[in-house]
Design a protein around this motif. Structure first.
Motif, PDB file in Angstrom:
ATOM      1  N   CYS A   1      81.144  -1.750  -6.575  1.00 58.16           N
ATOM      2  CA  CYS A   1      81.821  -2.487  -5.512  1.00 58.16           C
ATOM      3  C   CYS A   1      81.216  -1.984  -4.200  1.00 58.16           C
ATOM      4  O   CYS A   1      80.332  -1.130  -4.214  1.00 58.16           O
ATOM      5  CB  CYS A   1      83.337  -2.289  -5.558  1.00 58.16           C
ATOM      6  N   ARG A   2      81.694  -2.479  -3.086  1.00 61.08           N
ATOM      7  CA  ARG A   2      81.085  -2.077  -1.811  1.00 61.08           C
ATOM      8  C   ARG A   2      81.280  -0.598  -1.495  1.00 61.08           C
ATOM      9  O   ARG A   2      80.572  -0.036  -0.664  1.00 61.08           O
ATOM     10  CB  ARG A   2      81.604  -2.944  -0.668  1.00 61.08           C
ATOM     11  N   LEU A   3      82.200   0.060  -2.191  1.00 57.79           N
ATOM     12  CA  LEU A   3      82.463   1.478  -1.933  1.00 57.79           C
ATOM     13  C   LEU A   3      81.587   2.414  -2.754  1.00 57.79           C
ATOM     14  O   LEU A   3      81.510   3.607  -2.461  1.00 57.79           O
ATOM     15  CB  LEU A   3      83.939   1.792  -2.217  1.00 57.79           C
ATOM     16  N   GLY A   4      80.954   1.874  -3.803  1.00 56.48           N
ATOM     17  CA  GLY A   4      80.115   2.729  -4.630  1.00 56.48           C
ATOM     18  C   GLY A   4      80.060   2.268  -6.064  1.00 56.48           C
ATOM     19  O   GLY A   4      80.309   1.099  -6.363  1.00 56.48           O
ATOM     20  N   GLU A   5      79.754   3.200  -6.946  1.00 52.89           N
ATOM     21  CA  GLU A   5      79.547   2.891  -8.360  1.00 52.89           C
ATOM     22  C   GLU A   5      80.150   3.973  -9.236  1.00 52.89           C
ATOM     23  O   GLU A   5      80.179   5.150  -8.869  1.00 52.89           O
ATOM     24  CB  GLU A   5      78.054   2.795  -8.653  1.00 52.89           C
ATOM     25  N   VAL A   6      80.631   3.555 -10.408  1.00 55.83           N
ATOM     26  CA  VAL A   6      81.056   4.478 -11.451  1.00 55.83           C
ATOM     27  C   VAL A   6      80.190   4.175 -12.670  1.00 55.83           C
ATOM     28  O   VAL A   6      80.024   3.012 -13.046  1.00 55.83           O
ATOM     29  CB  VAL A   6      82.551   4.319 -11.796  1.00 55.83           C
ATOM     30  N   ASP A   7      79.641   5.217 -13.286  1.00 54.30           N
ATOM     31  CA  ASP A   7      78.705   5.021 -14.391  1.00 54.30           C
ATOM     32  C   ASP A   7      79.363   4.386 -15.616  1.00 54.30           C
ATOM     33  O   ASP A   7      78.848   3.410 -16.159  1.00 54.30           O
ATOM     34  CB  ASP A   7      78.060   6.354 -14.784  1.00 54.30           C
ATOM     35  N   ILE A   8      80.475   4.947 -16.068  1.00 56.31           N
ATOM     36  CA  ILE A   8      81.145   4.438 -17.263  1.00 56.31           C
ATOM     37  C   ILE A   8      82.648   4.432 -17.029  1.00 56.31           C
ATOM     38  O   ILE A   8      83.210   5.420 -16.540  1.00 56.31           O
ATOM     39  CB  ILE A   8      80.841   5.309 -18.501  1.00 56.31           C
ATOM     40  N   ILE A   9      83.278   3.333 -17.404  1.00 56.28           N
ATOM     41  CA  ILE A   9      84.738   3.254 -17.415  1.00 56.28           C
ATOM     42  C   ILE A   9      85.123   2.988 -18.861  1.00 56.28           C
ATOM     43  O   ILE A   9      84.604   2.067 -19.499  1.00 56.28           O
ATOM     44  CB  ILE A   9      85.266   2.141 -16.496  1.00 56.28           C
ATOM     45  N   CYS A  10      85.994   3.829 -19.389  1.00 55.02           N
ATOM     46  CA  CYS A  10      86.375   3.695 -20.790  1.00 55.02           C
ATOM     47  C   CYS A  10      87.876   3.927 -20.948  1.00 55.02           C
ATOM     48  O   CYS A  10      88.558   4.325 -20.005  1.00 55.02           O
ATOM     49  CB  CYS A  10      85.570   4.654 -21.655  1.00 55.02           C
ATOM     50  N   LYS A  11      88.346   3.663 -22.153  1.00 52.82           N
ATOM     51  CA  LYS A  11      89.783   3.775 -22.424  1.00 52.82           C
ATOM     52  C   LYS A  11      89.973   4.421 -23.785  1.00 52.82           C
ATOM     53  O   LYS A  11      89.235   4.131 -24.735  1.00 52.82           O
ATOM     54  CB  LYS A  11      90.399   2.380 -22.417  1.00 52.82           C
TER      55      LYS A  11
ATOM     56  N   VAL B   1      86.478   4.041  -5.820  1.00 51.06           N
ATOM     57  CA  VAL B   1      85.969   2.962  -6.669  1.00 51.06           C
ATOM     58  C   VAL B   1      86.929   2.731  -7.839  1.00 51.06           C
ATOM     59  O   VAL B   1      87.185   1.585  -8.222  1.00 51.06           O
ATOM     60  CB  VAL B   1      84.539   3.270  -7.163  1.00 51.06           C
ATOM     61  N   ALA B   2      87.490   3.792  -8.385  1.00 50.34           N
ATOM     62  CA  ALA B   2      88.457   3.666  -9.477  1.00 50.34           C
ATOM     63  C   ALA B   2      89.678   2.860  -9.034  1.00 50.34           C
ATOM     64  O   ALA B   2      90.172   2.004  -9.780  1.00 50.34           O
ATOM     65  CB  ALA B   2      88.885   5.051  -9.962  1.00 50.34           C
ATOM     66  N   ALA B   3      90.138   3.113  -7.834  1.00 50.29           N
ATOM     67  CA  ALA B   3      91.295   2.369  -7.319  1.00 50.29           C
ATOM     68  C   ALA B   3      90.970   0.877  -7.202  1.00 50.29           C
ATOM     69  O   ALA B   3      91.808   0.027  -7.532  1.00 50.29           O
ATOM     70  CB  ALA B   3      91.725   2.934  -5.972  1.00 50.29           C
ATOM     71  N   VAL B   4      89.761   0.565  -6.764  1.00 51.33           N
ATOM     72  CA  VAL B   4      89.338  -0.836  -6.672  1.00 51.33           C
ATOM     73  C   VAL B   4      89.305  -1.461  -8.060  1.00 51.33           C
ATOM     74  O   VAL B   4      89.818  -2.568  -8.274  1.00 51.33           O
ATOM     75  CB  VAL B   4      87.954  -0.956  -5.985  1.00 51.33           C
ATOM     76  N   TYR B   5      88.726  -0.755  -9.027  1.00 53.12           N
ATOM     77  CA  TYR B   5      88.654  -1.277 -10.397  1.00 53.12           C
ATOM     78  C   TYR B   5      90.059  -1.551 -10.944  1.00 53.12           C
ATOM     79  O   TYR B   5      90.303  -2.614 -11.516  1.00 53.12           O
ATOM     80  CB  TYR B   5      87.919  -0.290 -11.312  1.00 53.12           C
TER      81      TYR B   5
END
Length: 109
Positions: free
Chosen positions: A32-42, A78-82
């Protein structure tokens, strides 16, 4: 292998490792415009945001030591945006660092 290729290799290895550990991969390289996260998992009732650091040497410290406070702050944002975009609710949130160390020992024995 250049830095970009090494990073991609590490992220792919980390994603495979997480799958073997029972995680479901939700997103790779979420931006997103704030940055990047490599992996999001659950896994279970937790959504985990992973920063993958790949190194060929520990000369400048371990891969995890390269995750600065500024980087952690950016990942949280970025996590909050996701979470908002994907309407993720009722989950605990975790932040992990996955270290990938690639060492090639030529003529080792």
């Amino acid at each position: 292998m250049n830095k970009k290729e090494l990073g991609k290799f590490g992220e792919e290895a980390a994603a495979e490792y997480l799958k073997l550990q029972g995680y479901e991969i939700l997103a790779l390289n979420f931006r997103c415009r704030l940055g990047e996260v490599d992996i999001i998992c659950k896994k279970d009732n937790q959504v985990v945001f992973c920063e993958v650091k790949t190194r060929t040497t520990d000369a400048c410290g371990t891969p995890g030591e390269a995750v600065t406070e500024a980087k952690k702050d950016k990942i949280r944002k970025v996590a909050a945006v996701y979470m908002m975009w994907e309407k993720v609710t009722n989950y605990q949130v975790g932040f992990d660092v996955i270290e990938i160390n690639c060492n090639h020992i030529e003529n080792a024995f």
